[in-house]
Design an enzyme around this catalytic site. Sequence first.
Site, PDB file in Angstrom:
ATOM      1  N   LYS B  88       0.895  -1.115   0.140  1.00 45.99           N
ATOM      2  CA  LYS B  88       0.001  -0.126   0.032  1.00 45.99           C
ATOM      3  C   LYS B  88       0.813   1.036   0.019  1.00 45.99           C
ATOM      4  CE  LYS B  88      -2.025   1.429   3.827  1.00 45.99           C
ATOM      5  NZ  LYS B  88      -3.184   1.552   4.877  1.00 45.99           N
ATOM      6  N   ASN B 181     -12.046  14.738  23.327  1.00 43.47           N
ATOM      7  CA  ASN B 181     -11.176  15.222  22.371  1.00 43.47           C
ATOM      8  C   ASN B 181      -9.970  15.913  23.417  1.00 43.47           C
ATOM      9  OD1 ASN B 181      -9.497  16.700  20.594  1.00 43.47           O
ATOM     10  ND2 ASN B 181     -11.240  16.665  19.290  1.00 43.47           N
ATOM     11  N   LYS B 260       5.836  10.447  18.312  1.00 41.69           N
ATOM     12  CA  LYS B 260       4.473  10.340  18.933  1.00 41.69           C
ATOM     13  C   LYS B 260       4.376   9.763  20.279  1.00 41.69           C
ATOM     14  CE  LYS B 260       2.034  11.220  14.427  1.00 41.69           C
ATOM     15  NZ  LYS B 260       0.922  10.918  13.606  1.00 41.69           N
TER      16      LYS B 260
END
Lengths: 354, 354
Positions: B88, B181, B260
């Site tokens: 991909k 959130n 991250k």
Amino acid sequence: MTGSLGGAALMRELVEDIMDHIRILNADEVSRLVSIPMALEAVEAAYAQKHAGQASVWPLLFHEFVDGVRDMDLKSGNLDGDGIWGLKAISCYYDNPERGLPVYHGTSLVFDYATGAPKAVLNAMPITRYRTGAAGAVGAKWLARKDAEVLVVCGDGGLCPYLISANLLALPQLSRVVITNPLHGRTSDERLGEIQASVEGLLSGCDADIPAIETDGLEAAVRQADVIMTATPSYDPYLKDEWVRPGTHLSCVGADKSGKQEVESALLARARVVADDVHQCLTVGECELPHEQGVLPDKFDEIGAVIAGDLPGRSSNDQVTVFDSTGLSLQDLATIARIVSQAEADGVGVVADL
Amino acid sequence: MTGSLGGAALMRELVEDIMDHIRILNADEVSRLVSIPMALEAVEAAYAQKHAGQASVWPLLFHEFVDGVRDMDLKSGNLDGDGIWGLKAISCYYDNPERGLPVYHGTSLVFDYATGAPKAVLNAMPITRYRTGAAGAVGAKWLARKDAEVLVVCGDGGLCPYLISANLLALPQLSRVVITNPLHGRTSDERLGEIQASVEGLLSGCDADIPAIETDGLEAAVRQADVIMTATPSYDPYLKDEWVRPGTHLSCVGADKSGKQEVESALLARARVVADDVHQCLTVGECELPHEQGVLPDKFDEIGAVIAGDLPGRSSNDQVTVFDSTGLSLQDLATIARIVSQAEADGVGVVADL
């Protein structure tokens, strides 16, 4: 004028890309679109863009599914000057012929550099021989003597007619072509006829004189050569240093896997060696073993610098020159960019929504 | 092999005439064929095959065309048990929206494991969210407490409804869903309505009870969670160790790039941590920074071993468990194998000669 044409082309490209479609070109279509002159121009442009920093070769992926029986390699890269990036996957299944299937499948998927959108899927099998034949000839064009007359091709397999055709076009001064098969002795008459016919087919429509192709034994062929193409999968350096005359050029296209070697290391030690990609030549090319043996430096020149005129080709008529052509994704990408442009212009292939 | 060049080359030419076919599936077709149950079954099968040595993840290729503006990554691998290998490619062009084009293009090219022949080209954009949502839920299925009732999803972006839907199907004991959130405060009512509608759409036709989805602030949400999905692109570990109750399970799907981190390292230090792929988790996953800080061992377990029953999941109802889901090519391949089978059965897509 140029500016407004560029704007129109850009607009058309943007509108088309919003639709997100992909062009599929099958083996027949690719075979009809590709040509020896196209491959020569494309491969030379690819080397030059690599040297200019407009292109890069991404790390090779190789996977063996079944040891010694089934594998695949995936070569990829970007060629910004030709507006393209993408890949070619070649699978090699030695157990396929038992089932009536080909050993090799080659497929390319390419993307538009301007947008990142997928652009085309192609059967890449016909391309490999054109771009590999062109690579050998581009090496000879920039490194062989201007008065080179005798071309010798070692190996009479599938690549042979492509190497001959590309060399005849790139080096019009060639007047004799000799083929030899280092692994099986002399080339059979049957194979010679096929090769002659292939060369005539490949060069039909081109302005090229095609001599009657000869065959000879390995040593005799090499001893009379001005330009040599080595194109066998040999792991034994069959081509002896002592047979090679001063001033000869060799393009080595056979070695593309660690351990392969066609030419004695001593020859590379005394030659001006030029790589298509230094890293790849030192890991899988003709240079790998000589380098391990310490007869080659860690860094040497690439053909793109010679084409750009930033570095000299040969320094004298007596110098032996070697071009190590391991095969770069960029050669495929450059050829594909031209094939796809032509297909777009001619409306060739299936265009599907994606 | 060296000795059979002529024969192999000849054979190759004889069988080269056999034309291959390739199926092209566009975004609409892929969206109609893929489903949450399919993705759950596919992702679990992919992890199990990886553990059984029937699959491998090939090295990730990443290239930045224009620093911080245009890049692409190419994930590839083989999944022998599903009879497929391939890739991909996702391109990310942040300058595309200026020209009315999407930032991302995702395209897959897959091959038949049995023959090495190309099999299909798909628009892969719809697949990524299904297989990523399924990954988070498969982690929870094998590691969460059997009496887990409250699912909390951190992040209300595109992945959120997929994570909720997959969890509701994989953990039918869930009775409450809370979204929060962490990067922008509470989730807006507008976004909540969209997510509720998406989940109902994704689970239509499935036997699942869909509770009314709630929103809450980050700390309050986490403090009541039994199962947490972290799905933000955060580089700051916003989720505090002290908020997490004993017995909670976390599936971390956000961290997929070096640097991250969503969860404080102290939480991973006290948890049973399970990876989708240890190497990838240590280089780009939630585990990367805790490992650098020395609170994680060099080797830990993979989810495939837990699914296969070769290693335990959680050891007690008080244990905190973490599944680090970095995203494997195998998840795409497994989902694609099922999509393509369904497309073949239903005659969906364009089939072109190749």
